[in-house]
Design a protein around this motif. Structure first.
Motif, PDB file in Angstrom:
ATOM      1  N   THR A 323      11.109 -27.069  46.528  1.00  0.00           N
ATOM      2  CA  THR A 323      10.715 -25.759  46.008  1.00  0.00           C
ATOM      3  C   THR A 323      11.794 -25.213  45.089  1.00  0.00           C
ATOM      4  O   THR A 323      11.507 -24.697  43.998  1.00  0.00           O
ATOM      5  N   LYS A 355       2.511 -22.737  44.190  1.00  0.00           N
ATOM      6  CA  LYS A 355       2.840 -22.797  45.613  1.00  0.00           C
ATOM      7  C   LYS A 355       4.328 -22.571  45.830  1.00  0.00           C
ATOM      8  O   LYS A 355       4.726 -21.862  46.771  1.00  0.00           O
ATOM      9  N   PHE A 359       5.768 -19.456  47.963  1.00  0.00           N
ATOM     10  CA  PHE A 359       6.581 -19.725  49.148  1.00  0.00           C
ATOM     11  C   PHE A 359       7.950 -19.059  49.032  1.00  0.00           C
ATOM     12  O   PHE A 359       8.443 -18.429  49.969  1.00  0.00           O
ATOM     13  N   SER A 363       9.189 -15.878  51.297  1.00  0.00           N
ATOM     14  CA  SER A 363      10.391 -16.072  52.104  1.00  0.00           C
ATOM     15  C   SER A 363      11.450 -15.035  51.771  1.00  0.00           C
ATOM     16  O   SER A 363      12.093 -14.462  52.667  1.00  0.00           O
ATOM     17  N   GLY A 424       6.438 -21.901  58.703  1.00  0.00           N
ATOM     18  CA  GLY A 424       6.318 -21.640  57.274  1.00  0.00           C
ATOM     19  C   GLY A 424       5.414 -20.442  57.039  1.00  0.00           C
ATOM     20  O   GLY A 424       4.328 -20.365  57.618  1.00  0.00           O
ATOM     21  N   VAL A 426       3.546 -19.548  54.514  1.00  0.00           N
ATOM     22  CA  VAL A 426       2.237 -19.844  53.922  1.00  0.00           C
ATOM     23  C   VAL A 426       1.292 -20.386  54.987  1.00  0.00           C
ATOM     24  O   VAL A 426       0.130 -19.972  55.093  1.00  0.00           O
TER      25      VAL A 426
END
Length: 451
Positions: A323, A355, A359, A363, A424, A426
């Motif tokens: 990521t 995505k 994410f 976060s 997570g 998501v």
């Protein structure tokens, strides 16, 4: 699959994972609450046992007790089993049991396993599970033997072997629990071995292998035959190497003259100390210096490293290195006026970019909001609270000393953060929302001025 009002209620893969982790945590908390799990210092309260079970299953490593001193041998075994099952994933262990019983793996189970393994498809998942279990067993066994041999020079062979097994599983699964609190006048974690090259190198190898993920390990083992690596493996390995190098240099630069951390060490000890903290900061939680005595610049840098985290498909947490690489790639592509993010001569699909952004932002907002909330309930400097929150969410396990001082509210809050971080944000959002429906129409585009 459950029934509700006469109708079948189908659970999606993230919901199955969430329920599975909850069940493991509950069972672990009940076992740790038993009198037989304590060494005589009094039974754990239910909240403390729940905290420890969550930290173990989510392979975080934060602890509200002195693990080596407070837990009995039974309690320590419960803890390491929770770490092992939590690190490999309960679906991986369930699949192993099914294979042993020669039971067929259903499509629904394969979908859940796909979610748990962060895999792109269900193809070859059962083979991957077999490899995961084999790799984990071999790596943990090798680590246990190496550590046991080293510790046999300073403790009885039986205890050295027990310590080797416990710490090999704990470090490989990026949990960071240790038993050195059972040795009088011995500091926690690996601080006693700050200048021991053998312990440092073995620990860093276990952390690295546990943090890159089993897909990458499988790729590396087949490289001599295939002579190629997947894009995922190339990104993970190159990004991990770069972060370790940068982290080592930054920590060495900031802590070289700090009399409370690296300054008293030899030149070799300084290098090993900086590198181990760099490797460990992204998920493992073990340390050879007191994190609470580091300079604030170093502590804030470690917060960033914890937030980035390890690789997908590993037991590590954070937003994941892939990521982070996509976000950096998007920034560079925008600066250079390019439309596509290109990594190793491969363009990154747009859905992956969305995505990654989603994410990372979820976060970031979760960590910031959590730090703001805890700053009103905990009597501790804000940097320490931000450090604790990031460590819990990223399942890193490092602490500046706040864990043992948490209020009951703070403990519950950190428990929730560890759970969300392991699952997570998501995936957790998917468990709480219905299956998204595709809109039958699209609105016309509009322009917004940026910058």
């Amino acid at each position: 699959m459950f029934k509700r009002s006469g109708k079948k209620l189908r659970l999606n893969p993230p919901q199955v994972l969430a329920i599975g982790f909850m069940l493991m945590i509950t069972v672990g908390a009940v076992l740790l609450r038993l009198p037989v799990s304590s060494s005589g210092e009094g039974n754990l309260s239910f909240l403390d046992s729940l905290f420890m079970a969550t930290s173990a299953v989510c392979v975080t490593g934060l602890s509200v007790i002195n693990t080596g001193a407070h837990l009995s041998a039974f309690g320590e075994i419960v803890l390491i089993v929770l770490i092992q099952v939590g690190g490999l994933g309960f679906m991986t262990m369930s699949t192993l049991i099914a294979l042993v019983l020669r039971r067929r793996i259903s499509l629904q189970e394969r979908l859940v396993l796909k979610e748990a393994m962060n895999s792109e498809s269900t193809e070859g998942l059962v083979r991957l599970v077999r490899k995961v279990l084999l790799y984990a067993l071999v790596i943990e066994l090798a680590g246990a033997l190496l550590l046991a041999v080293r510790w046999s020079f300073e403790m009885p062979v039986g205890q050295a072997l027990y310590f080797g097994v416990f710490h090999s599983i704990s470090i490989f699964n990026n949990a960071g629990f240790d038993l050195f609190g059972s040795i009088p006048d011995r500091p926690g974690s690996l601080i006693h071995y700050a200048e021991d090259p053998f312990i440092n190198i073995v620990s860093m190898a276990l952390i690295f292998l546990g943090g890159i993920g089993f897909i990458v390990i499988s790729d590396l083992l087949t490289y001599p035959k295939n002579k190629k690596l997947t894009l995922h493996s190339k990104v993970v390995l190159s990004a991990s190497a770069a972060l370790i190098l940068i982290g080592t240099l930054v920590i060495l630069l900031f802590e070289y003259t700090n009399p409370a951390t690296l300054q008293p060490l030899s030149a070799t000890g300084k290098g090993l100390g900086a590198m181990l903290q760099s490797v460990s900061s992204r998920s493992a939680g073990v340390s050879t210096v007191d994190i609470g005595l580091m300079r604030q610049a170093t502590q804030f840098f470690i917060i960033i490293m914890m937030f980035i985290g390890a690789a997908p498909g590993s037991s590590g947490g954070g937003i994941k290195v892939t990521t982070f690489v996509i976000l950096i790639g998007a920034m560079l592509a925008m600066v250079q006026g390019k439309e596509d993010i290109v990594l190793f001569r491969r363009s990154v699909p747009k859905d992956r970019i969305y995505k990654a952004i989603t994410f990372a932002l979820l976060s970031f907002f979760l960590v910031v909001l959590s730090a703001m909330i805890l700053s009103t309930t905990e009597s501790y400097p804000f940097l320490g609270i931000l450090f604790e929150v990031t460590s819990a969410y990223a399942t890193a396990g490092m602490s500046m000393g706040l864990t043992a001082q948490l209020t009951d509210f703070g403990k519950v809050f950190i428990i929730i953060l560890m759970f969300v971080g392991r699952l997570g944000p998501v995936s957790l959002a998917y468990t709480l929302t219905p299956t998204p429906k595709k809109e039958p129409y699209r609105y016309p585009e509009g322009k917004i001025t940026i910058g």
